[in-house]
Write a protein that holds these residues in place. Structure first.
Motif, PDB file in Angstrom:
ATOM      1  N   HIS A   1       0.849  -1.199   0.000  1.00 28.05           N
ATOM      2  CA  HIS A   1       0.000   0.000   0.000  1.00 28.05           C
ATOM      3  C   HIS A   1       0.873   1.233   0.000  1.00 28.05           C
ATOM      4  CE1 HIS A   1      -2.801  -3.022   1.266  1.00 28.05           C
ATOM      5  NE2 HIS A   1      -3.802  -2.172   1.217  1.00 28.05           N
ATOM      6  N   LEU A   2       2.007   1.098   0.661  1.00 24.41           N
ATOM      7  CA  LEU A   2       2.919   2.239   0.768  1.00 24.41           C
ATOM      8  C   LEU A   2       4.308   1.773   0.361  1.00 24.41           C
ATOM      9  CD1 LEU A   2       3.848   5.061   1.733  1.00 24.41           C
ATOM     10  CD2 LEU A   2       3.965   4.137   4.046  1.00 24.41           C
ATOM     11  N   LEU A   3       4.861   2.481  -0.600  1.00 23.84           N
ATOM     12  CA  LEU A   3       6.192   2.132  -1.089  1.00 23.84           C
ATOM     13  C   LEU A   3       7.147   3.241  -0.689  1.00 23.84           C
ATOM     14  CD1 LEU A   3       8.048   0.420  -2.985  1.00 23.84           C
ATOM     15  CD2 LEU A   3       7.277   1.889  -4.853  1.00 23.84           C
ATOM     16  N   MET A   4       8.225   2.872   0.005  1.00 27.86           N
ATOM     17  CA  MET A   4       9.194   3.876   0.411  1.00 27.86           C
ATOM     18  C   MET A   4      10.530   3.593  -0.250  1.00 27.86           C
ATOM     19  SD  MET A   4       8.325   4.662   4.356  1.00 27.86           S
ATOM     20  CE  MET A   4       7.515   3.173   4.852  1.00 27.86           C
ATOM     21  N   LEU A   5      11.068   4.617  -0.887  1.00 26.91           N
ATOM     22  CA  LEU A   5      12.311   4.454  -1.635  1.00 26.91           C
ATOM     23  C   LEU A   5      13.315   5.482  -1.135  1.00 26.91           C
ATOM     24  CD1 LEU A   5      10.553   4.443  -5.119  1.00 26.91           C
ATOM     25  CD2 LEU A   5      11.346   2.420  -3.904  1.00 26.91           C
ATOM     26  N   ASP A   6      14.476   5.004  -0.737  1.00 31.37           N
ATOM     27  CA  ASP A   6      15.504   5.922  -0.262  1.00 31.37           C
ATOM     28  C   ASP A   6      16.475   6.192  -1.402  1.00 31.37           C
ATOM     29  OD1 ASP A   6      16.991   7.524   1.309  1.00 31.37           O
ATOM     30  OD2 ASP A   6      17.644   5.975   2.728  1.00 31.37           O
TER      31      ASP A   6
ATOM     32  N   MET B   1       5.343   5.148 -11.133  1.00 29.06           N
ATOM     33  CA  MET B   1       4.142   5.928 -11.442  1.00 29.06           C
ATOM     34  C   MET B   1       3.026   5.037 -11.990  1.00 29.06           C
ATOM     35  SD  MET B   1       4.665   8.935 -10.518  1.00 29.06           S
ATOM     36  CE  MET B   1       5.794   8.402  -9.287  1.00 29.06           C
ATOM     37  N   THR B   2       3.414   4.040 -12.789  1.00 27.88           N
ATOM     38  CA  THR B   2       2.398   3.122 -13.313  1.00 27.88           C
ATOM     39  C   THR B   2       1.724   2.368 -12.179  1.00 27.88           C
ATOM     40  OG1 THR B   2       3.820   2.833 -15.234  1.00 27.88           O
ATOM     41  CG2 THR B   2       1.984   1.340 -15.029  1.00 27.88           C
ATOM     42  N   MET B   3       2.525   1.930 -11.205  1.00 28.75           N
ATOM     43  CA  MET B   3       1.944   1.213 -10.071  1.00 28.75           C
ATOM     44  C   MET B   3       1.037   2.133  -9.265  1.00 28.75           C
ATOM     45  SD  MET B   3       2.887  -1.852 -10.365  1.00 28.75           S
ATOM     46  CE  MET B   3       2.704  -2.769  -8.840  1.00 28.75           C
ATOM     47  N   ALA B   4       1.421   3.415  -9.198  1.00 27.69           N
ATOM     48  CA  ALA B   4       0.577   4.370  -8.481  1.00 27.69           C
ATOM     49  C   ALA B   4      -0.753   4.536  -9.211  1.00 27.69           C
ATOM     50  CB  ALA B   4       1.289   5.707  -8.350  1.00 27.69           C
ATOM     51  N   ALA B   5      -0.693   4.575 -10.542  1.00 30.12           N
ATOM     52  CA  ALA B   5      -1.919   4.755 -11.321  1.00 30.12           C
ATOM     53  C   ALA B   5      -2.798   3.510 -11.255  1.00 30.12           C
ATOM     54  CB  ALA B   5      -1.568   5.069 -12.783  1.00 30.12           C
ATOM     55  N   GLU B   6      -2.158   2.342 -11.296  1.00 32.60           N
ATOM     56  CA  GLU B   6      -2.923   1.094 -11.414  1.00 32.60           C
ATOM     57  C   GLU B   6      -3.438   0.592 -10.082  1.00 32.60           C
ATOM     58  OE1 GLU B   6      -1.767  -1.874 -14.157  1.00 32.60           O
ATOM     59  OE2 GLU B   6      -3.005  -0.334 -15.121  1.00 32.60           O
ATOM     60  N   GLU B   7      -2.565   0.620  -9.088  1.00 33.03           N
ATOM     61  CA  GLU B   7      -2.931  -0.001  -7.819  1.00 33.03           C
ATOM     62  C   GLU B   7      -3.130   1.018  -6.710  1.00 33.03           C
ATOM     63  OE1 GLU B   7      -0.374  -3.232  -6.807  1.00 33.03           O
ATOM     64  OE2 GLU B   7      -0.481  -4.101  -8.807  1.00 33.03           O
ATOM     65  N   GLY B   8      -2.927   2.289  -7.038  1.00 34.80           N
ATOM     66  CA  GLY B   8      -3.114   3.324  -6.032  1.00 34.80           C
ATOM     67  C   GLY B   8      -2.092   3.271  -4.911  1.00 34.80           C
ATOM     68  N   VAL B   9      -0.887   2.800  -5.227  1.00 36.18           N
ATOM     69  CA  VAL B   9       0.161   2.758  -4.209  1.00 36.18           C
ATOM     70  C   VAL B   9       0.538   4.181  -3.814  1.00 36.18           C
ATOM     71  CG1 VAL B   9       2.426   1.829  -3.661  1.00 36.18           C
ATOM     72  CG2 VAL B   9       1.104   0.820  -5.511  1.00 36.18           C
TER      73      VAL B   9
END
Lengths: 304, 198
Positions: free
Chosen positions: A148-153, A172-180
């Motif tokens: 649900h939440l992706l954190m990238l350092d 960004m695609t994952m954000a658009a598709e799965e609402g991450v």
């Protein structure tokens, strides 16, 4: 629901506070840029959220109200650390196997399809992959958990332009598709502008700016006018940054409602770059403690 | 099945359970970097004639750049009524920008009445602007060149001066029309306002 919420968070390493007095609430569905100079506390804040570092004081909550580091929270978040931690002596296939076995939720078909699409040789040792491929592999393993939440350092730090584009495009695609919801740290501001819609700006372990980028931009204005009127005009405004030239002065001001243009002055909207730089140059500017603090600092600066 | 349709080097995820999820970039092909690809039938149906590009140095907000490009394409006839706009995930993947930015642009265009979404199918161009046929355009152009532009040059205006004068006259003309429309709505239409524009 807030994906990340901290209250009075502080982390002390020996004598130094890496993060202090950090209170924020990041709503769901945002792409958050965590920005700041080197050593500003970005990584510490992320590590606290994931549960890798324990808070000295204050609280951290994830995805509603799950305590950082709890199993419930860990199942729903994914974190890729700065150096894309992977077992260098394993082959790519074995690495996927390890990740699949260490996680309760892991989408194996997703991972292998993506590695195929990326042309990553699955039989090669991880250590023999290029930096870009290693980053892609680490990201793929993180995304295969469908967090649900992706954190990238610092996800883009070691990548060439094509790899940067591809990594960001995938996120960004994952954000658009799965609402991450995504939180990623970076010290390159120009990189953030197209991608992020929410900014958390840190300096010396403290929060300087927190909020939707649109709102932050709307709250700031650049005023350009005669230098001898600077003090008179600046007196009633919260001046974040003042730059003097011969006869002219440029003030970056912060305001909570639209300001009136002083007669003979020009107004302009600041760019995100410009704004972030102004704050980074002066770590003592703490946006959160309100315009009054900013005004006090800036007034002193002008008087000098 | 997704491989036949797919993106080769671009790298996009396949869905859970094997259904093709994203065949990103298929709609716009070589975008800044070169991608080799074959386009399957399924993609072709979902493709849009429009290819977005961004100018990071223009200073225009990203969502507005997208809006302008759609408006421009409709005005020039690259996009006509019923044409599909690029899917959200395709735009996001090809430009690597925030999905909310694309949604904002599409919302803006929807409010303008230019596009509309069909649930489960995509976003389509609704209206084509009134277009002027070529003969009329040419006649208008001839009058401008042979008449006004010649006079303006003879009077000593340079290109920038001509452009500035035209812009300002156009603005007055539009505003005059607006205030006329407003006053006629109020039932006070009269000969007085008609003179203002000429």
């Amino acid at each position: 629901m807030n994906v990340l919420e901290t209250f009075g968070l502080g982390v002390r390493y020996g004598q130094t506070w890496a993060v202090s007095d950090c209170t924020l609430a990041i709503p769901e569905g945002r792409i958050v840029a965590l920005a700041g100079s080197n050593g500003a506390g970005k990584t510490t804040l992320l590590h606290c959220a994931v549960g890798l570092t324990e808070a000295t004081c204050g609280t951290v909550g994830l995805l509603g109200d799950l305590p950082a580091g709890s199993l419930d929270a860990l199942e729903r978040i994914a974190f890729v650390a700065q150096d894309a931690p992977l077992y260098r002596h394993l082959s790519v296939n074995e690495m996927v196997e390890v990740a699949a076995n260490l996680n309760r939720r892991f989408d194996r078909p997703f991972a292998s399809a993506r590695l195929r699409a990326l042309d990553i040789p699955v039989k090669r040792r991880v250590g023999k992959l290029s930096g870009g491929q290693q980053a892609q592999l680490a990201l793929t393993l993180a995304l295969a958990r469908h967090p649900h939440l992706l954190m990238l350092d610092e996800p883009l730090a070691r990548l060439d332009p094509v790899a940067r584009h591809d990594v960001m495009a995938l996120v960004m695609t994952m954000a658009a598709e799965e609402g991450v919801s995504v939180v990623f740290s970076s010290h390159v501001v120009s990189e953030l502008e197209r991608v992020a819609d929410y900014l958390v700006l840190m300096a010396q372990g403290r929060l300087q700016l927190v909020g939707p980028i649109e709102d932050i931009l709307a709250e700031h204005t650049v005023l350009n006018g005669p230098a001898d009127e600077a003090e008179r005009v600046g007196e009633h405004l919260c001046v974040v940054h003042a730059e003097k030239a011969a006869r002219r002065v440029q003030l970056l001001v912060r305001h909570d409602r639209p300001i009136e243009t002083p007669i003979g002055w020009e107004v302009d909207a600041p760019s995100l770059d410009e704004l972030v730089l102004a704050y980074l140059r002066d770590p003592s500017l703490v946006g959160r403690s309100g315009p009054v603090a900013v005004a006090a600092t800036a007034a002193g600066e002008l008087a000098q | 099945m997704c491989r036949s349709a797919g993106v080769i080097k671009g790298s996009y995820p396949r869905a859970v359970g094997g259904a093709p999820l994203v065949d990103a970039l298929a709609f716009c092909g070589p975008w800044r970097y070169s991608f080799t690809m074959t386009i399957g039938k399924r993609d072709d149906e979902a493709r849009s004639p429009l290819i977005f590009r961004l100018d990071p140095r223009s200073g225009v907000p990203t969502y507005l750049q997208l809006v302008h490009q759609v408006e421009h394409a409709i005005r020039l006839g690259y996009l006509v009524q019923g044409d599909r706009l690029p899917r959200l995930k395709d735009v996001v993947a090809s430009l690597s920008i925030n999905p909310n930015t694309v949604q904002k642009a599409y919302r803006h265009l929807e409010q303008e009445g230019l596009i509309g979404g069909r649930p489960g199918q995509g976003t389509f161009v609704l209206a084509s602007p009134e277009t002027v046929d070529l003969a009329t355009l040419n006649a208008l152009r001839k009058r401008l060149v042979d008449g006004w532009l010649r006079d303006a040059t003879a009077a000593g205006l340079d290109d920038d001066g001509i452009a500035a004068l035209f812009q300002s006259a156009l603005r007055d003309f539009r505003e005059g029309r607006k205030s006329r429309a407003a006053s006629s709505r109020d039932g006070r239409a009269s000969g007085r306002s008609a003179g203002g524009v000429a």
